[in-house]
Scaffold this active site. Structure first.
Site, PDB file in Angstrom:
ATOM      1  N   HIS A   1       0.314  -2.594 -16.669  1.00 11.45           N
ATOM      2  CA  HIS A   1       0.795  -3.959 -16.399  1.00 11.45           C
ATOM      3  C   HIS A   1       0.283  -4.982 -17.414  1.00 11.45           C
ATOM      4  CE1 HIS A   1       1.604  -2.895 -11.880  1.00 11.45           C
ATOM      5  NE2 HIS A   1       2.590  -2.531 -12.665  1.00 11.45           N
TER       6      HIS A   1
ATOM      7  N   GLY B   1      -8.121   2.855  -5.549  1.00 14.36           N
ATOM      8  CA  GLY B   1      -8.097   1.403  -5.341  1.00 14.36           C
ATOM      9  C   GLY B   1      -6.741   0.762  -5.532  1.00 14.36           C
ATOM     10  N   THR B   2      -5.712   1.476  -5.129  1.00 11.01           N
ATOM     11  CA  THR B   2      -4.369   0.887  -5.190  1.00 11.01           C
ATOM     12  C   THR B   2      -3.686   1.057  -3.842  1.00 11.01           C
ATOM     13  OG1 THR B   2      -2.200   0.915  -6.248  1.00 11.01           O
ATOM     14  CG2 THR B   2      -3.403   3.012  -6.252  1.00 11.01           C
ATOM     15  N   SER B   3      -2.930   0.023  -3.447  1.00  9.65           N
ATOM     16  CA  SER B   3      -2.216   0.093  -2.169  1.00  9.65           C
ATOM     17  C   SER B   3      -0.975   0.966  -2.280  1.00  9.65           C
ATOM     18  CB  SER B   3      -1.833  -1.315  -1.698  1.00  9.65           C
ATOM     19  OG  SER B   3      -0.935  -1.893  -2.618  1.00  9.65           O
TER      20      SER B   3
END
Ligand code: OAD
Length: 255
Positions: free
Chosen positions: A120, A188-190
């Site tokens: 990103h 650590g990612t939804s």
């Protein structure tokens, strides 16, 4: 408490290729806010459609520029944490380690990770909103936003906004790394934002062992082979230490 199952350490010890995807959760312990955590996540206080889309920037470039300038200030004093550092150690324990991050904070690189795929973008970089070329923003910070010295268009942060494509090299590199790995770590990612979220699905479909590291369940917990529940700053050091203690099974085949 045993945070790392022995079976997982064994899988990692015989893996030839390990790929990790990180999200904002890995930087939470460095004081950088996540996006979707209730109360503390940025998207609980701000609307992404006002701040993180090309349309928002066209409507109100100053609002968007100032919001990213504020986020840059949040990131500037942050230091890499034990989770970032453990991934550097882990990379040293496996033949091939590929790291993809959705984070724009540069903390993996500051911890010592190399060849990080920035899915990103990076909040520290600035580019021309018309031509896309990277441009250094003036240090004085008086213009908000500053103009491109080449063509006069607004400068913008070099991040991916909603509705924009992922940079081609990052997209291709990330999908190739997901397809060819033996173990895929989702940290650590939804797992709600695509196409990043499809990387774990691609790895799973290709037969990799998917490992999730997160204090909370995600839509991917159901198909992960291992769900390690807790903060990355605790789990990842335990994982890399368990692997470092175990001799590599060099004669064992990969998957
Ligand atoms: P989210 O805010 O959606 O998810 C953060 C995840 O981290 C949640 O699942 C938390 O449970 C978890 N978490 C919180 N603290 C943690 C800790 N100490 N250790 C491990 N996990 C922890 O953030 P992302 O998944 O990164 O995109 O969001 C993906 C994208 O959505 C971002 O890159 C950004 C955002 O909009 C763009 O800006 C394009």
């Amino acid at each position: 408490m045993q945070v790392v199952p022995g079976d997982l350490t064994a899988q990692l010890a015989r893996a030839r290729r390990v790929t990790a995807l990180t999200g904002s959760g890995i930087s939470a312990e460095s004081g950088v806010p996540t996006f979707r955590d209730a109360q503390t996540g940025l998207w609980s206080r701000y609307r992404p459609e006002d701040l993180a889309t090309p349309e928002a920037f066209a409507r109100n470039p100053k609002l968007v520029w100032d919001w990213y300038a504020w986020r840059r200030q949040l990131v500037a004093p942050a230091e890499p944490n034990a989770g970032h550092r453990a991934l550097v150690a882990l990379a040293g324990c496996v033949p091939t380690f590929e790291l993809i991050t959705q984070n724009v904070d540069g903390l993996h690189q500051r911890a010592g990770s190399v060849n990080v795929i920035e899915f990103h973008g990076n909040i520290a970089r600035t580019k021309c909103s018309r031509e896309g070329v990277l441009v250094e923003a003036p240090a004085d910070g008086t213009d908000s936003p500053p103009c491109c010295p080449r063509c006069g268009a607004w400068l913008r942060p070099d991040v991916v906004w909603f509705g924009e494509p992922i940079p081609t090299a990052a997209l291709e590199g990330a999908f190739a790394a997901a397809e060819r790995c033996d173990v895929f770590l989702s940290i650590g990612t939804s797992s709600q934002v695509y196409p990043a979220a499809s990387l774990a699905e691609v790895a799973h479909a290709a037969g990799a062992c998917v490992v999730e590291v997160n204090p909370l369940p995600t839509p991917h917990s159901g198909f992960a082979s291992f769900v390690l529940t807790g903060p990355a700053g605790t789990i990842l050091p335990a994982l890399s230490e368990a692997l470092a203690r175990r001799p590599r099974a060099i004669t064992e085949p990969g998957r």
